[in-house]
Design a protein around this motif. Sequence first.
Motif, PDB file in Angstrom:
ATOM      1  N   GLU A  85       0.838  -1.218   0.000  1.00 18.20           N
ATOM      2  CA  GLU A  85       0.000   0.000   0.000  1.00 18.20           C
ATOM      3  C   GLU A  85       0.865   1.259   0.000  1.00 18.20           C
ATOM      4  OE1 GLU A  85      -3.285   0.664   2.780  1.00 18.20           O
ATOM      5  OE2 GLU A  85      -3.642  -1.490   2.654  1.00 18.20           O
ATOM      6  N   VAL A  86       1.961   1.220   0.741  1.00 18.95           N
ATOM      7  CA  VAL A  86       2.856   2.387   0.770  1.00 18.95           C
ATOM      8  C   VAL A  86       3.333   2.687  -0.653  1.00 18.95           C
ATOM      9  CG1 VAL A  86       5.085   3.282   1.542  1.00 18.95           C
ATOM     10  CG2 VAL A  86       3.644   2.022   3.148  1.00 18.95           C
ATOM     11  N   GLY A 135       7.631   1.952  -9.316  1.00 21.55           N
ATOM     12  CA  GLY A 135       6.755   0.943  -9.922  1.00 21.55           C
ATOM     13  C   GLY A 135       7.375  -0.443  -9.854  1.00 21.55           C
ATOM     14  N   GLU A 136       8.702  -0.513 -10.010  1.00 23.49           N
ATOM     15  CA  GLU A 136       9.378  -1.810  -9.973  1.00 23.49           C
ATOM     16  C   GLU A 136       9.293  -2.416  -8.567  1.00 23.49           C
ATOM     17  OE1 GLU A 136      13.284  -1.776 -11.903  1.00 23.49           O
ATOM     18  OE2 GLU A 136      13.858  -3.300 -10.411  1.00 23.49           O
ATOM     19  N   ARG A 140       7.378  -5.934  -7.375  1.00 20.44           N
ATOM     20  CA  ARG A 140       8.003  -6.990  -6.574  1.00 20.44           C
ATOM     21  C   ARG A 140       7.172  -7.275  -5.331  1.00 20.44           C
ATOM     22  NH1 ARG A 140      14.319  -6.190  -6.178  1.00 20.44           N
ATOM     23  NH2 ARG A 140      14.059  -8.115  -5.000  1.00 20.44           N
ATOM     24  N   LEU A 141       6.599  -6.218  -4.739  1.00 23.87           N
ATOM     25  CA  LEU A 141       5.766  -6.416  -3.540  1.00 23.87           C
ATOM     26  C   LEU A 141       4.504  -7.201  -3.895  1.00 23.87           C
ATOM     27  CD1 LEU A 141       6.277  -2.952  -1.837  1.00 23.87           C
ATOM     28  CD2 LEU A 141       6.882  -5.177  -0.848  1.00 23.87           C
ATOM     29  N   LYS A 142       4.005  -6.998  -5.107  1.00 25.29           N
ATOM     30  CA  LYS A 142       2.823  -7.769  -5.526  1.00 25.29           C
ATOM     31  C   LYS A 142       3.188  -9.242  -5.652  1.00 25.29           C
ATOM     32  CE  LYS A 142       0.479  -4.119  -8.121  1.00 25.29           C
ATOM     33  NZ  LYS A 142       0.320  -3.554  -9.485  1.00 25.29           N
ATOM     34  N   MET A 143       4.388  -9.516  -6.176  1.00 28.56           N
ATOM     35  CA  MET A 143       4.826 -10.913  -6.325  1.00 28.56           C
ATOM     36  C   MET A 143       5.060 -11.548  -4.954  1.00 28.56           C
ATOM     37  SD  MET A 143       7.346 -11.229  -9.572  1.00 28.56           S
ATOM     38  CE  MET A 143       8.251  -9.715  -9.503  1.00 28.56           C
ATOM     39  N   ALA A 150      10.424 -13.386   1.792  1.00 30.18           N
ATOM     40  CA  ALA A 150      10.705 -12.599   0.580  1.00 30.18           C
ATOM     41  C   ALA A 150      10.700 -11.104   0.903  1.00 30.18           C
ATOM     42  CB  ALA A 150       9.666 -12.924  -0.497  1.00 30.18           C
ATOM     43  N   LEU A 151       9.806 -10.719   1.807  1.00 32.39           N
ATOM     44  CA  LEU A 151       9.742  -9.301   2.204  1.00 32.39           C
ATOM     45  C   LEU A 151      11.043  -8.883   2.901  1.00 32.39           C
ATOM     46  CD1 LEU A 151       7.770  -6.851   2.253  1.00 32.39           C
ATOM     47  CD2 LEU A 151       7.121  -7.568   4.566  1.00 32.39           C
ATOM     48  N   LEU A 152      11.559  -9.769   3.749  1.00 28.98           N
ATOM     49  CA  LEU A 152      12.818  -9.453   4.449  1.00 28.98           C
ATOM     50  C   LEU A 152      14.005  -9.412   3.489  1.00 28.98           C
ATOM     51  CD1 LEU A 152      12.328 -11.316   7.850  1.00 28.98           C
ATOM     52  CD2 LEU A 152      12.289  -8.850   7.429  1.00 28.98           C
TER      53      LEU A 152
END
Length: 173
Positions: A85-86, A135-136, A140-143, A150-152
Amino acid sequence: MVKSKIQEEVNNQIQAEFQSAYIYLGFSAWFESKNLNGFAHWMKMQWQEEIDHAMRLYNHLLRRGGNVELKTLEAPEIDVSSAKEVFEQALEHEEYITGRIHELYALAQEEKDYPLTSLLHWFIDEQVEEEDVTGEILERLKMIDGDPAALLDLDRELAQRQPEEEGEEQEGE
Ligand code: OFO
């Protein structure tokens, strides 16, 4: 000499750039409160870049004998529940800023203000980069889709962001 209409709009853009800085600092604080310190660092680098953007316009006005009029900033509303969201909000914000830069460029052309059009070429290119990079990360956050490991990993990667080189910061001033 700067025409008053141009001076007013450059002052409005200085405000918009400082406002951008304030928003990114708010995002940085949000990430730090979630212990995502790499994201927080990335946002703090962005905060500094926005201050540099404001200062390019500020210096431009002063060098041309214009007046800088610093305006009130709004408290950023950080109402988000995820990193995705950010970045959605950040991308939306950059698209808004791009629109403003294009309008300012159109005004400078209309008023035959060639020094300002020259300065704004840098801003036009910078906005392409801002939207591309933001946007990139959003893609990646959507994936990642909430996967903590993966977030870390992305958090560690964003912690590597370096400030812009001195030469790049001065360019276009
Ligand atoms: Fe100043 O480019 Fe972002 O907002």
